[in-house]
Design a protein around this motif. Structure first.
Motif, PDB file in Angstrom:
ATOM      1  N   LYS A 174       0.854  -1.181   0.000  1.00  0.00           N
ATOM      2  CA  LYS A 174       0.000   0.000   0.000  1.00  0.00           C
ATOM      3  C   LYS A 174       0.893   1.235   0.000  1.00  0.00           C
ATOM      4  O   LYS A 174       2.002   1.210   0.504  1.00  0.00           O
ATOM      5  N   LEU A 175       0.352   2.311  -0.556  1.00  0.00           N
ATOM      6  CA  LEU A 175       1.092   3.557  -0.605  1.00  0.00           C
ATOM      7  C   LEU A 175       1.258   4.118   0.793  1.00  0.00           C
ATOM      8  O   LEU A 175       0.306   4.240   1.547  1.00  0.00           O
ATOM      9  N   HIS A 176       2.487   4.422   1.131  1.00  0.00           N
ATOM     10  CA  HIS A 176       2.788   5.038   2.410  1.00  0.00           C
ATOM     11  C   HIS A 176       4.007   5.917   2.190  1.00  0.00           C
ATOM     12  O   HIS A 176       5.030   5.446   1.715  1.00  0.00           O
ATOM     13  N   LEU A 177       3.899   7.190   2.488  1.00  0.00           N
ATOM     14  CA  LEU A 177       5.012   8.099   2.298  1.00  0.00           C
ATOM     15  C   LEU A 177       5.398   8.701   3.642  1.00  0.00           C
ATOM     16  O   LEU A 177       4.910   9.755   4.036  1.00  0.00           O
ATOM     17  N   PRO A 178       6.275   8.020   4.373  1.00  0.00           N
ATOM     18  CA  PRO A 178       6.681   8.528   5.679  1.00  0.00           C
ATOM     19  C   PRO A 178       7.554   9.764   5.538  1.00  0.00           C
ATOM     20  O   PRO A 178       8.206   9.967   4.519  1.00  0.00           O
ATOM     21  N   THR A 179       7.543  10.571   6.565  1.00  0.00           N
ATOM     22  CA  THR A 179       8.390  11.749   6.595  1.00  0.00           C
ATOM     23  C   THR A 179       9.411  11.585   7.703  1.00  0.00           C
ATOM     24  O   THR A 179       9.394  10.611   8.436  1.00  0.00           O
ATOM     25  N   SER A 180      10.260  12.567   7.831  1.00  0.00           N
ATOM     26  CA  SER A 180      11.349  12.482   8.780  1.00  0.00           C
ATOM     27  C   SER A 180      11.311  13.665   9.738  1.00  0.00           C
ATOM     28  O   SER A 180      10.862  14.748   9.379  1.00  0.00           O
ATOM     29  N   ASP A 181      11.829  13.453  10.939  1.00  0.00           N
ATOM     30  CA  ASP A 181      11.969  14.550  11.900  1.00  0.00           C
ATOM     31  C   ASP A 181      13.323  15.241  11.759  1.00  0.00           C
ATOM     32  O   ASP A 181      13.534  16.309  12.308  1.00  0.00           O
ATOM     33  N   ASN A 182      14.230  14.617  11.018  1.00  0.00           N
ATOM     34  CA  ASN A 182      15.566  15.167  10.842  1.00  0.00           C
ATOM     35  C   ASN A 182      15.543  16.354   9.886  1.00  0.00           C
ATOM     36  O   ASN A 182      14.971  16.277   8.795  1.00  0.00           O
ATOM     37  N   LYS A 183      16.203  17.453  10.278  1.00  0.00           N
ATOM     38  CA  LYS A 183      16.186  18.683   9.484  1.00  0.00           C
ATOM     39  C   LYS A 183      16.734  18.479   8.066  1.00  0.00           C
ATOM     40  O   LYS A 183      16.151  18.939   7.088  1.00  0.00           O
ATOM     41  N   LYS A 184      17.852  17.777   7.934  1.00  0.00           N
ATOM     42  CA  LYS A 184      18.433  17.529   6.611  1.00  0.00           C
ATOM     43  C   LYS A 184      17.501  16.671   5.761  1.00  0.00           C
ATOM     44  O   LYS A 184      17.318  16.908   4.580  1.00  0.00           O
ATOM     45  N   ASN A 185      16.923  15.664   6.381  1.00  0.00           N
ATOM     46  CA  ASN A 185      15.999  14.791   5.664  1.00  0.00           C
ATOM     47  C   ASN A 185      14.751  15.552   5.225  1.00  0.00           C
ATOM     48  O   ASN A 185      14.258  15.354   4.126  1.00  0.00           O
ATOM     49  N   GLN A 186      14.234  16.414   6.070  1.00  0.00           N
ATOM     50  CA  GLN A 186      13.053  17.197   5.720  1.00  0.00           C
ATOM     51  C   GLN A 186      13.347  18.109   4.540  1.00  0.00           C
ATOM     52  O   GLN A 186      12.527  18.240   3.628  1.00  0.00           O
ATOM     53  N   GLU A 187      14.513  18.736   4.552  1.00  0.00           N
ATOM     54  CA  GLU A 187      14.924  19.612   3.452  1.00  0.00           C
ATOM     55  C   GLU A 187      14.985  18.823   2.142  1.00  0.00           C
ATOM     56  O   GLU A 187      14.482  19.249   1.101  1.00  0.00           O
ATOM     57  N   ASN A 188      15.591  17.650   2.214  1.00  0.00           N
ATOM     58  CA  ASN A 188      15.697  16.773   1.051  1.00  0.00           C
ATOM     59  C   ASN A 188      14.308  16.369   0.550  1.00  0.00           C
ATOM     60  O   ASN A 188      14.016  16.454  -0.637  1.00  0.00           O
ATOM     61  N   CYS A 189      13.445  15.946   1.451  1.00  0.00           N
ATOM     62  CA  CYS A 189      12.099  15.495   1.087  1.00  0.00           C
ATOM     63  C   CYS A 189      11.294  16.624   0.448  1.00  0.00           C
ATOM     64  O   CYS A 189      10.608  16.407  -0.553  1.00  0.00           O
ATOM     65  N   ARG A 190      11.371  17.824   1.010  1.00  0.00           N
ATOM     66  CA  ARG A 190      10.636  18.956   0.437  1.00  0.00           C
ATOM     67  C   ARG A 190      11.130  19.267  -0.971  1.00  0.00           C
ATOM     68  O   ARG A 190      10.342  19.545  -1.867  1.00  0.00           O
ATOM     69  N   TYR A 191      12.440  19.196  -1.172  1.00  0.00           N
ATOM     70  CA  TYR A 191      12.981  19.494  -2.492  1.00  0.00           C
ATOM     71  C   TYR A 191      12.537  18.452  -3.519  1.00  0.00           C
ATOM     72  O   TYR A 191      12.109  18.796  -4.612  1.00  0.00           O
ATOM     73  N   VAL A 192      12.630  17.184  -3.157  1.00  0.00           N
ATOM     74  CA  VAL A 192      12.228  16.119  -4.077  1.00  0.00           C
ATOM     75  C   VAL A 192      10.740  16.248  -4.397  1.00  0.00           C
ATOM     76  O   VAL A 192      10.325  16.082  -5.541  1.00  0.00           O
ATOM     77  N   ASP A 193       9.933  16.565  -3.403  1.00  0.00           N
ATOM     78  CA  ASP A 193       8.494  16.746  -3.616  1.00  0.00           C
ATOM     79  C   ASP A 193       8.222  17.906  -4.575  1.00  0.00           C
ATOM     80  O   ASP A 193       7.367  17.819  -5.443  1.00  0.00           O
ATOM     81  N   ALA A 194       8.968  18.987  -4.439  1.00  0.00           N
ATOM     82  CA  ALA A 194       8.761  20.170  -5.287  1.00  0.00           C
ATOM     83  C   ALA A 194       9.362  20.007  -6.681  1.00  0.00           C
ATOM     84  O   ALA A 194       8.963  20.699  -7.611  1.00  0.00           O
ATOM     85  N   HIS A 195      10.339  19.108  -6.830  1.00  0.00           N
ATOM     86  CA  HIS A 195      11.039  18.916  -8.108  1.00  0.00           C
ATOM     87  C   HIS A 195      11.080  17.433  -8.481  1.00  0.00           C
ATOM     88  O   HIS A 195      12.143  16.818  -8.485  1.00  0.00           O
ATOM     89  N   PRO A 196       9.930  16.832  -8.814  1.00  0.00           N
ATOM     90  CA  PRO A 196       9.895  15.392  -9.073  1.00  0.00           C
ATOM     91  C   PRO A 196      10.718  14.961 -10.280  1.00  0.00           C
ATOM     92  O   PRO A 196      11.091  13.798 -10.383  1.00  0.00           O
ATOM     93  N   ARG A 197      11.037  15.877 -11.184  1.00  0.00           N
ATOM     94  CA  ARG A 197      11.855  15.522 -12.347  1.00  0.00           C
ATOM     95  C   ARG A 197      13.324  15.348 -11.997  1.00  0.00           C
ATOM     96  O   ARG A 197      14.074  14.757 -12.757  1.00  0.00           O
ATOM     97  N   ASN A 198      13.733  15.866 -10.877  1.00  0.00           N
ATOM     98  CA  ASN A 198      15.137  15.766 -10.483  1.00  0.00           C
ATOM     99  C   ASN A 198      15.447  14.314 -10.131  1.00  0.00           C
ATOM    100  O   ASN A 198      14.929  13.776  -9.166  1.00  0.00           O
TER     101      ASN A 198
END
Length: 113
Positions: free
Chosen positions: A11-35
């Protein structure tokens, strides 16, 4: 194709992270899916090494970076309901419709259409 038929459908599950670096990475990937940057390139951007970042992502999300990104792409595909698969393929940075369909079927057990 035989392996895809035998694979476990998750099943689809997209966990997030509490780590600041991980959150930054996740936000960027979410905003730039072509990258399509590799984990080593993300590690360079975040001033860490690839192994450390990989372990951090797995520890925080219980998914490898590749699997997390795949889940994100599926989530984006679901958001884009009503759009043609060809349009979604280009938006998500896949080289071909077949590549997107194969990944989607493996993760969801059905075609994106």
């Amino acid at each position: 194709m035989e392996q895809l038929e035998k694979s476990i459908i998750e099943k689809l599950h997209l966990p997030t992270s509490d780590n600041k670096k991980n959150q930054e990475n996740c936000r960027y990937v979410d905003a730039h899916p072509r990258n399509r940057s590799k984990l080593s390139q993300w590690a360079d951007r975040l001033a860490t090494n690839e192994r450390s970042l990989g372990r951090l992502i797995e520890r925080e999300t219980c998914l490898s970076f590749g699997r997390w990104r795949q889940q994100l792409i599926i989530a984006l595909s679901q958001k884009a309901e009503g759009r043609l698969v060809q349009a979604i393929t280009g938006h998500l940075g896949y080289a071909s419709v077949n590549a997107l369909i194969t990944m989607f079927k493996k993760a969801q057990g059905k075609s994106p259409t």
